[in-house]
Design an enzyme around this catalytic site. Sequence first.
Site, short mmCIF file in Angstrom:
data_model
loop_
_atom_site.label_atom_id
_atom_site.label_comp_id
_atom_site.label_asym_id
_atom_site.label_seq_id
_atom_site.Cartn_x
_atom_site.Cartn_y
_atom_site.Cartn_z
N GLY A 181 -4.62 5.58 -69.27
CA GLY A 181 -3.65 5.01 -68.35
C GLY A 181 -3.47 3.51 -68.49
CB SER A 214 -2.69 4.96 -73.85
OG SER A 214 -3.13 4.43 -72.61
CG ASN A 231 -4.80 15.79 -66.79
OD1 ASN A 231 -4.42 16.27 -65.72
ND2 ASN A 231 -5.88 15.03 -66.88
CD1 TRP A 232 1.75 17.74 -66.24
CD2 TRP A 232 2.60 18.42 -64.29
NE1 TRP A 232 2.85 18.50 -66.50
CE2 TRP A 232 3.39 18.93 -65.33
CE3 TRP A 232 2.94 18.73 -62.97
CZ2 TRP A 232 4.52 19.73 -65.09
CZ3 TRP A 232 4.05 19.54 -62.73
CH2 TRP A 232 4.84 20.02 -63.79
CE LYS A 233 -4.85 11.46 -66.36
NZ LYS A 233 -5.36 10.15 -66.74
N GLY A 293 -1.94 12.28 -70.67
CA GLY A 293 -1.72 12.09 -69.24
C GLY A 293 -0.28 11.69 -68.97
N GLY A 294 -0.07 10.39 -68.78
CA GLY A 294 1.23 9.88 -68.37
C GLY A 294 2.41 10.40 -69.18
CG HIS A 338 -10.20 13.71 -66.64
ND1 HIS A 338 -10.12 12.46 -66.12
CD2 HIS A 338 -9.23 13.80 -67.58
CE1 HIS A 338 -9.13 11.80 -66.73
NE2 HIS A 338 -8.58 12.60 -67.62
CD GLU A 382 -8.01 10.02 -64.32
OE1 GLU A 382 -7.45 11.07 -63.96
OE2 GLU A 382 -7.51 9.24 -65.16
CD GLU A 433 -8.93 12.43 -71.73
OE1 GLU A 433 -7.73 12.49 -71.98
OE2 GLU A 433 -9.39 12.57 -70.59
P1 13P Z 1 -3.08 8.81 -70.22
O1 13P Z 1 -2.42 9.54 -71.37
O2 13P Z 1 -2.19 8.57 -69.07
O3 13P Z 1 -3.77 7.58 -70.72
O4 13P Z 1 -4.24 9.77 -69.67
C1 13P Z 1 -5.12 10.35 -70.55
C2 13P Z 1 -5.92 11.35 -69.82
O5 13P Z 1 -6.78 11.01 -69.02
C3 13P Z 1 -5.62 12.78 -70.04
O6 13P Z 1 -6.57 13.60 -69.47
#
Ligand code: 13P
Length: 253
Positions: free
Chosen positions: A172, A210, A12-14, A231-232, A94, A96, A166
Amino acid sequence: MAEGRRLLVAGNWKMNGTRAMVAEYAAGLEAVSGVQLVIVPPTIYLADMALALDGSPISFGAQDVHTQAAGAFTGDVAAGMVAEIGAQWAIVGHSERRAYHGESDELVADKLVAALEAGLEPMVCLGESLSQREAGEAEATVGRQLRSIAQRAGAESLSQAVIAYEPIWAIGTGVTATPEQADDMHRVIRNVLDDLGVPADTMTLLYGGSVNADNAADIFAGENIDGALVGGASLKSDSLVAIARALAAAKHA
Ligand code: 13P
């Protein structure tokens, strides 16, 4: 492994990346035997991703879709539009989206149904906050999210989704759930699914929060965990591929 349960790593690039990054990123991806890789860039790059992944076994999807098929919803994107581009997946719920756009379990359930109706595979996100975990309410919170979504969307719809656990405090932050915490919650999710009449042992469950190439193997040791929503660490194709390799190794795929 039960039929239907798959090994899956999604990136997930966000709200990150550039149009120029898409082709370079796709060129750096490698298929990993036994593992479905899914790239989830910002919606505006989906068409570029479709071109970049043309002919590849690697699939892609959207980070969100609207509940409705069409209409006066300025700025939103319908699941059918995402499917038309060639995407196979949609993340819904998600944390977020829940935090910054006020999305409720009911809305998430409607998005799940909209994704299915458009022929997309939904990835439904669940997870508790730090204060809920510290109050000993993590399992109750996730169970409640799952039950609310099932009540609205129906067990049959839920059974067609991939579920991503999650924990919000792990997203993050560089703090992952311990392998025990993650596997325990995935077991709870399977138990709740079972209770809801969803064939739990055939469901694909992902952990997110993470995950990176260094900690992936420990997390994937959990028998209830079938992959990760990253994510990251997904912003570099080689690190996403390394996570997929760790999954294949952990599950002897
Ligand atoms: P991170 O891997 O950056 O913690 O993000 C996880 C996430 O929210 C994937 O959807």
